[in-house]
Scaffold this active site. Structure first.
Site, PDB file in Angstrom:
ATOM      1  N   HIS A  99       0.828  -1.209   0.000  1.00 45.15           N
ATOM      2  CA  HIS A  99       0.000   0.000   0.000  1.00 45.15           C
ATOM      3  C   HIS A  99       0.864   1.262   0.000  1.00 45.15           C
ATOM      4  O   HIS A  99       2.084   1.205   0.216  1.00 45.15           O
ATOM      5  CB  HIS A  99      -0.933   0.029   1.220  1.00 45.15           C
ATOM      6  CG  HIS A  99      -0.214   0.102   2.531  1.00 45.15           C
ATOM      7  ND1 HIS A  99       0.445  -0.965   3.089  1.00 45.15           N
ATOM      8  CD2 HIS A  99      -0.034   1.131   3.392  1.00 45.15           C
ATOM      9  CE1 HIS A  99       0.989  -0.612   4.235  1.00 45.15           C
ATOM     10  NE2 HIS A  99       0.720   0.668   4.445  1.00 45.15           N
ATOM     11  N   ASP A 101       0.473   4.919   2.056  1.00 45.14           N
ATOM     12  CA  ASP A 101      -0.342   5.513   3.108  1.00 45.14           C
ATOM     13  C   ASP A 101      -1.175   6.684   2.574  1.00 45.14           C
ATOM     14  O   ASP A 101      -0.675   7.523   1.824  1.00 45.14           O
ATOM     15  CB  ASP A 101       0.547   6.057   4.246  1.00 45.14           C
ATOM     16  CG  ASP A 101       1.381   4.957   4.890  1.00 45.14           C
ATOM     17  OD1 ASP A 101       0.949   3.794   4.885  1.00 45.14           O
ATOM     18  OD2 ASP A 101       2.471   5.282   5.396  1.00 45.14           O
ATOM     19  N   HIS A 258       4.773   0.169   0.292  1.00 48.21           N
ATOM     20  CA  HIS A 258       5.499  -0.598   1.309  1.00 48.21           C
ATOM     21  C   HIS A 258       4.643  -1.755   1.811  1.00 48.21           C
ATOM     22  O   HIS A 258       3.418  -1.772   1.640  1.00 48.21           O
ATOM     23  CB  HIS A 258       6.000   0.292   2.449  1.00 48.21           C
ATOM     24  CG  HIS A 258       4.933   1.072   3.143  1.00 48.21           C
ATOM     25  ND1 HIS A 258       4.384   2.211   2.618  1.00 48.21           N
ATOM     26  CD2 HIS A 258       4.317   0.882   4.329  1.00 48.21           C
ATOM     27  CE1 HIS A 258       3.479   2.698   3.446  1.00 48.21           C
ATOM     28  NE2 HIS A 258       3.407   1.892   4.502  1.00 48.21           N
ATOM     29  N   ARG A 273       4.805   5.935  13.982  1.00 47.40           N
ATOM     30  CA  ARG A 273       4.746   6.522  12.629  1.00 47.40           C
ATOM     31  C   ARG A 273       4.130   7.914  12.651  1.00 47.40           C
ATOM     32  O   ARG A 273       3.070   8.120  13.236  1.00 47.40           O
ATOM     33  CB  ARG A 273       3.897   5.621  11.721  1.00 47.40           C
ATOM     34  CG  ARG A 273       4.071   5.937  10.246  1.00 47.40           C
ATOM     35  CD  ARG A 273       3.165   5.098   9.390  1.00 47.40           C
ATOM     36  NE  ARG A 273       1.852   5.695   9.260  1.00 47.40           N
ATOM     37  CZ  ARG A 273       0.838   5.140   8.599  1.00 47.40           C
ATOM     38  NH1 ARG A 273       0.981   3.956   8.034  1.00 47.40           N
ATOM     39  NH2 ARG A 273      -0.315   5.755   8.522  1.00 47.40           N
TER      40      ARG A 273
HETATM   41  C1  SIN Z   1       2.990   0.784   7.748  1.00 51.72           C
HETATM   42  O1  SIN Z   1       2.417   0.158   6.877  1.00 51.72           O
HETATM   43  O2  SIN Z   1       2.834   1.985   7.874  1.00 51.72           O
HETATM   44  C2  SIN Z   1       3.924   0.080   8.710  1.00 51.72           C
HETATM   45  C3  SIN Z   1       5.066  -0.569   8.048  1.00 51.72           C
HETATM   46  C4  SIN Z   1       5.867  -1.393   9.008  1.00 51.72           C
HETATM   47  O3  SIN Z   1       5.455  -1.573  10.161  1.00 51.72           O
HETATM   48  O4  SIN Z   1       6.930  -1.900   8.631  1.00 51.72           O
END
Ligand code: SIN
Length: 290
Positions: A99, A101, A258, A273
């Protein structure tokens, strides 16, 4: 002080950053250099940066205003910081599907700054895919076909009232997401964007949030999305980032996807995050007007 140094990885995207200390105030010009490098490399990786919540916020704000994620449960007392957490007794992780974000927002987030807090003994890597490389390696006929298309992005099926974490008893994401009533808006974005920082073309659809291509039948839309998703996930577009204590990854949501590996069952993984405000996206067809 010398400016930050950006050393590209041996993969198709990303660079390691040295010459900055994120627990202190950034040197003049460093935030702008980081912003430009983000657009160029797609992901910036930092090692050995043990930062507090306040320092995380200060770093983010030095680069761009923070945008609060309305679906992730935040760190207590810090609404700006989303908690990305998997406990030892949980099956599912956050981010375990490809995805970008906030693509479901009218103005999608520029990027996300993820800081490692608790890591499992092994596993828990994050994979990043370059949407510059994904676009550039498409056949010319496919590029020409998709350059002027737009696609619908939605958060409803992931975070809304009918999402699996609320309706499926086997889905143990509950408690990590909240606010399902905010998952009501859908948005159309160009399938190929002109990247706001680098000016390069990037493929801007993703498997988690892109649900339909405008002007195509349901079958044709699903087939084209499937073709683009499969193509973008080719190994030559991907870099695997291995976390260490003190690691930070700062990715551009317009140039990358990611995927968080979920291969550490029985262990805790906790990340913080912060997401940065973006700008309106322009389609690649802007080229033809140039
Ligand atoms: C996310 O998708 O924002 C998290 C990625 C992760 O935890 O590695």
């Amino acid at each position: 002080m010398s400016p930050p140094v950006f050393t590209p990885t041996d993969g198709p995207l990303g660079a390691f950053v040295t010459g900055v200390n994120l627990s202190g105030r950034l040197e003049p010009g460093a935030a702008a250099a980081i912003h430009t490098a983000l657009g160029e490399h797609g992901v910036l990786y930092f090692r050995g940066q043990e930062i507090s919540r306040e320092q995380h916020i200060a770093f983010a704000e030095a680069v761009a205003p923070i945008v609060i994620n309305r679906f992730f449960t935040p760190v207590t007392g810090y609404p700006q910081i989303a908690e990305v957490r998997k406990e030892a007794d949980q099956k599912l992780n956050i981010g375990g599907a490809w995805h970008a974000d906030h693509s479901y927002d009218q103005i999608p987030a520029t990027g996300s700054i993820l800081a490692a807090k608790v890591l499992p003994p092994t596993g828990g890597d994050t994979l990043f895919a370059s949407m510059y490389a994904a676009y550039d390696s498409l056949p010319a006929a496919t590029q020409a076909h998709i350059n002027e298309l737009r696609a619908l992005h939605s958060s409803r099926h992931v975070f809304g009232a009918d999402a699996a974490h609320l309706t499926d008893p086997d889905n143990d994401q509950g408690g990590r997401y909240h606010n399902p009533n905010a998952a009501t808006q859908d948005v159309w974005h160009p399938v190929v964007i002109r990247h706001p920082i680098s000016g390069r073309r990037a493929l801007y659809v993703n498997p988690d949030f892109t649900v339909q291509i405008d002007g195509l039948s349901e079958t044709d839309s699903a087939e084209l999305l499937d073709e683009l998703f499969t193509h973008a996930q080719r190994p030559e577009h991907i870099y695997r980032f291995k976390w260490e204590p003190g690691s930070i990854a700062f990715w551009d949501n317009r140039a990358t996807w990611h995927f968080a590996e979920n291969d550490y069952h029985g262990h805790r993984r906790l990340m913080h995050r912060i997401t940065l405000e973006g700008v309106a996206l322009e389609g690649a067809e802007r080229d033809s007007l140039a």
